[in-house]
Design an enzyme around this catalytic site. Structure first.
Site, PDB file in Angstrom:
ATOM      1  N   TYR A   1       0.789  -1.231   0.000  1.00 20.83           N
ATOM      2  CA  TYR A   1       0.000   0.000   0.000  1.00 20.83           C
ATOM      3  C   TYR A   1       0.820   1.279   0.000  1.00 20.83           C
ATOM      4  O   TYR A   1       0.740   2.086  -0.921  1.00 20.83           O
ATOM      5  CB  TYR A   1      -0.964   0.002   1.200  1.00 20.83           C
TER       6      TYR A   1
ATOM      7  N   PRO B   1     -11.420  -0.756  -2.101  1.00 20.95           N
ATOM      8  CA  PRO B   1     -12.611  -1.527  -2.452  1.00 20.95           C
ATOM      9  C   PRO B   1     -13.867  -0.853  -1.920  1.00 20.95           C
ATOM     10  O   PRO B   1     -13.802   0.047  -1.083  1.00 20.95           O
ATOM     11  CB  PRO B   1     -12.370  -2.866  -1.750  1.00 20.95           C
TER      12      PRO B   1
ATOM     13  N   HIS C   1      -7.779   0.944   2.179  1.00 14.59           N
ATOM     14  CA  HIS C   1      -7.495  -0.452   2.487  1.00 14.59           C
ATOM     15  C   HIS C   1      -6.270  -0.704   3.370  1.00 14.59           C
ATOM     16  O   HIS C   1      -6.083  -1.802   3.880  1.00 14.59           O
ATOM     17  CB  HIS C   1      -7.329  -1.202   1.162  1.00 14.59           C
TER      18      HIS C   1
ATOM     19  N   SER D   1      -5.974 -15.040   5.095  1.00 12.69           N
ATOM     20  CA  SER D   1      -5.796 -14.328   6.356  1.00 12.69           C
ATOM     21  C   SER D   1      -4.660 -14.911   7.183  1.00 12.69           C
ATOM     22  O   SER D   1      -4.505 -16.118   7.312  1.00 12.69           O
ATOM     23  CB  SER D   1      -7.087 -14.400   7.170  1.00 12.69           C
TER      24      SER D   1
ATOM     25  N   SER E   1     -10.648 -12.348  -4.700  1.00 15.00           N
ATOM     26  CA  SER E   1     -10.964 -12.387  -3.273  1.00 15.00           C
ATOM     27  C   SER E   1     -12.363 -12.937  -3.069  1.00 15.00           C
ATOM     28  O   SER E   1     -13.293 -12.556  -3.785  1.00 15.00           O
ATOM     29  CB  SER E   1     -10.911 -10.990  -2.644  1.00 15.00           C
ATOM     30  N   GLN E   2     -12.492 -13.808  -2.083  1.00 20.76           N
ATOM     31  CA  GLN E   2     -13.811 -14.235  -1.652  1.00 20.76           C
ATOM     32  C   GLN E   2     -14.277 -13.287  -0.539  1.00 20.76           C
ATOM     33  O   GLN E   2     -13.583 -13.115   0.451  1.00 20.76           O
ATOM     34  CB  GLN E   2     -13.787 -15.671  -1.109  1.00 20.76           C
TER      35      GLN E   2
END
Length: 629
Positions: free
Chosen positions: A97, A110, A336, A452, A549-550
């Protein structure tokens, strides 16, 4: 790039202080060097030409040789892991980032898109906003009291307690632009007073809405009263100021320079300070036109529609921007760097469930008498600033035209059917994405799926490399239409490989963070750029043409974001029991990509994998059957 955790969470009633939980969690381990290098070669072989791979293999062998540079860097990394809570956290945050110079909208931030609201009159949108603010303040109280329920993992390694640290940055952080690197500012000082205001954006103007007056939190009626005042003030054309918020949509270096120009005036410094210290933003948007499809609403959440619509009604550096459109187009945009997507989902679901479960409390509640009027933030704009705003507006407009997004609700089946086949829904959907891409483009590519690391102290994410050799073998067989028994064997092998890599990633054994750590240690040791990290294969490995991404939800909403490379796709998916929501993005300027075509191939792939599963398992599929979790 959105790093949205795999999403398998359950909230339990017990709660702990964040410090207690953090200390109770293990540290992120440092993977074995040889294991990482072997996995790296295995991940990359089928993505490279034979010549490229042979060169890379030699470079990797030299890097990992006994007594070589790799072992030295590994020992330094291990030493670092003993002295800090999380050895990769700062490296990862900067690389993912803060070092990134691209503009935040579309490229980084997002959005969660709420269900379309049916506002019958202008006051309805303000009631909705007041209710939303009230819920956010209630959630903030839980955070302040440290009584938010602890998250526990589900799915693989179910029951593991997860780090809660990210939640405490939702309303207390800010991304400060820098000329070369941004700074994630967290308001953790006990000396500074807690912020007691939010910023409301309306018609590109910014207003301070104090949520505490005379030591009392405003109720929904008071909040509605103040929002009505703000709308009236914003309509006063004589008072309107230039759309300063557009500057935050610019590239990060450009915005840092523009901010420096603004800071020359004390009026601007005061206004910036109020925005940077606020709890969150609430953006009251004008109606954006007649068509409000899922795709259209996703676009409006990501970039506001540019200057002609609501593109200037934003302040992208703040982690939480709640969007409330007069036409019922509502959602939240997230900066984010402070937290992962699942934290955004948990907070947002709390708010929406509060709003659904409790009627708007606009009657009977005691009000604060004689509410002072909200304050309009003032700006002193020189010709130089006007020129910078125009430049930022032009770039945002190009981004608006460039974004190609397609939101598709796949109704043929959902995760219920996939579970009946005794397969992981996430692994299954990842394979469908690989199949769709291969049919669309005829080749496999580096793929990012976030996993994660919240099982560890200060854990953020690592990458599940979904473009496995087994996935490649399967999609090739499906495209070449091999016999069904063989294809089913390959499907099961690919599912197993995906599931295995997922387990590696969530236990801290994936390759991406480890290679990043080794690279950054070499940089700190002033070794220059090593051959290992100059190699074409390493560059290809980090060009995530497919970024996935889920983001599952229990409330009707969906997530969307942009691609992370100019010739790539962003592919976000929300698996429900009987359907799957896909949000696929790309850029019109790329001749190599087309979101609609990719979705078409993805849908056909999902149907083909279903047919293969039904045929080989001998199972009957009923399209409208719902299989509960």
């Amino acid at each position: 790039m959105p790093n949205l955790e795999k999403g398998k969470l359950v909230m339990r009633s017990e709660s702990f202080s964040s410090r207690h939980v953090l200390q109770a969690l293990p540290k992120l381990p440092v993977p074995n060097l040889k294991d990482t290098l072997d996995r790296y070669l295995r991940c990359m072989k089928h993505l490279l030409t034979e010549e490229q791979f042979n060169k890379t293999q030699n470079i990797v062998m030299q890097f990992g040789a006994p007594g070589g540079v790799g072992e030295l860097l590994q020992s330094k990394l291990t030493e670092r892991s003993e002295n800090v809570a999380n050895w990769v956290y700062d490296y990862w945050l900067n690389d993912m980032y803060l070092n990134n110079r691209l503009a935040l909208p579309v490229n980084s931030s997002p959005a969660m898109v709420f269900p379309q609201q049916n506002f019958m009159a202008p006051i309805d949108s303000l009631r909705f906003a007041a209710h939303l603010i009230s819920g956010a303040l209630e959630y903030k109280t839980h955070l302040d009291d440290r009584d938010l329920p602890v998250d526990y993992a589900r799915g693989q390694l179910a029951g593991t307690r997860l780090c809660m640290e990210q939640y405490y940055r939702l309303f207390t952080s800010y991304r400060l632009p820098g000329p070369e690197r941004d700074t994630l500012v967290a308001q953790e000082s006990s000396v500074m007073p807690e912020p007691e205001h939010i910023i409301v954006a309306c018609k590109n103007q910014f207003f301070v809405l104090d949520v505490m007056i005379n030591f009392r939190q405003l109720n929904q009626r008071d909040l509605l009263t103040q929002l009505e005042k703000i709308v009236k003030m914003a309509d006063n054309e004589e008072e309107q100021l230039p759309p300063i918020g557009l500057l935050t949509s610019d590239g990060r270096t450009e915005w840092a320079e523009s901010r420096s120009v603004l800071m020359r005036e004390s009026t601007n410094r005061d206004s910036l300070d109020m925005i940077e210290r606020c709890l969150c933003l609430v953006c009251l948007d004008d109606a954006s036109g007649p068509e409000l499809s899922d795709t259209k609403r996703a676009m409006l959440m990501l970039h506001g529609g540019g200057l002609t619509k609501n593109g200037g009604n934003r302040w992208y550096d703040k982690p939480m921007q709640f969007i409330v459109g007069a036409d019922g187009c509502c959602g939240v945009v997230c900066e984010h760097s402070a937290f992962e997507g699942i934290v955004l989902v948990q907070c947002t679901e709390y708010l929406l469930k509060c709003m659904i479960g409790s009627p708007s409390k606009l009657v009977r509640a005691a009000s604060v008498s004689e509410l002072p009027a909200p304050r309009r933030l003032r700006w002193k704009c020189t010709p130089e600033i006007h020129k910078l705003i125009t430049s930022a507006a032009d770039k945002l407009q190009r981004m608006v035209k460039n974004l190609d997004i397609n939101v598709h609700k796949f109704h043929d089946y959902g995760k219920g059917f996939i579970k009946k086949q005794k397969m992981s829904p996430d692994a299954y959907i990842q394979l469908a994405l690989q199949l769709g891409f291969y049919r669309c483009h005829g080749r496999p590519v580096s793929t990012y799926e976030s996993a994660s690391l919240r099982r560890f102290q200060q854990g953020r994410v690592d990458n599940i490399r979904s473009a496995t050799p087994e996935a490649f073998a399967f999609v090739k067989a499906m495209t070449e239409r091999k016999n069904s028994t063989k294809m089913m064997e390959l499907l099961k092998g690919a599912i197993t490989a995906q599931t295995s890599y997922t387990r590696l990633a969530i236990t801290g054994m994936a390759i991406d963070n480890h290679l990043l750590g080794l690279r950054e240690i070499a940089h700190e040791m002033k070794m220059g750029k090593l051959e290992m990290f100059k190699d074409e294969a390493y560059l290809i490995s980090n060009q995530f043409i497919l970024s996935t991404s889920q983001v599952p939800t229990t409330v009707e909403m969906f997530c969307c974001y942009g691609p992370v490379v100019p010739n790539g796709y962003g592919a976000c998916y929300n698996p429900q029991s009987d359907h799957i929501i896909f949000s696929v993005s790309s850029f019109h300027e790329s001749e190599q990509t087309c979101s609609a075509e990719f979705v078409k191939c993805l849908v056909q792939g999902l149907r083909d994998v279903r047919d293969l599963s039904c045929q080989t398992n001998g199972s009957l599929f009923i399209a409208d059957q719902q299989v509960l979790e």
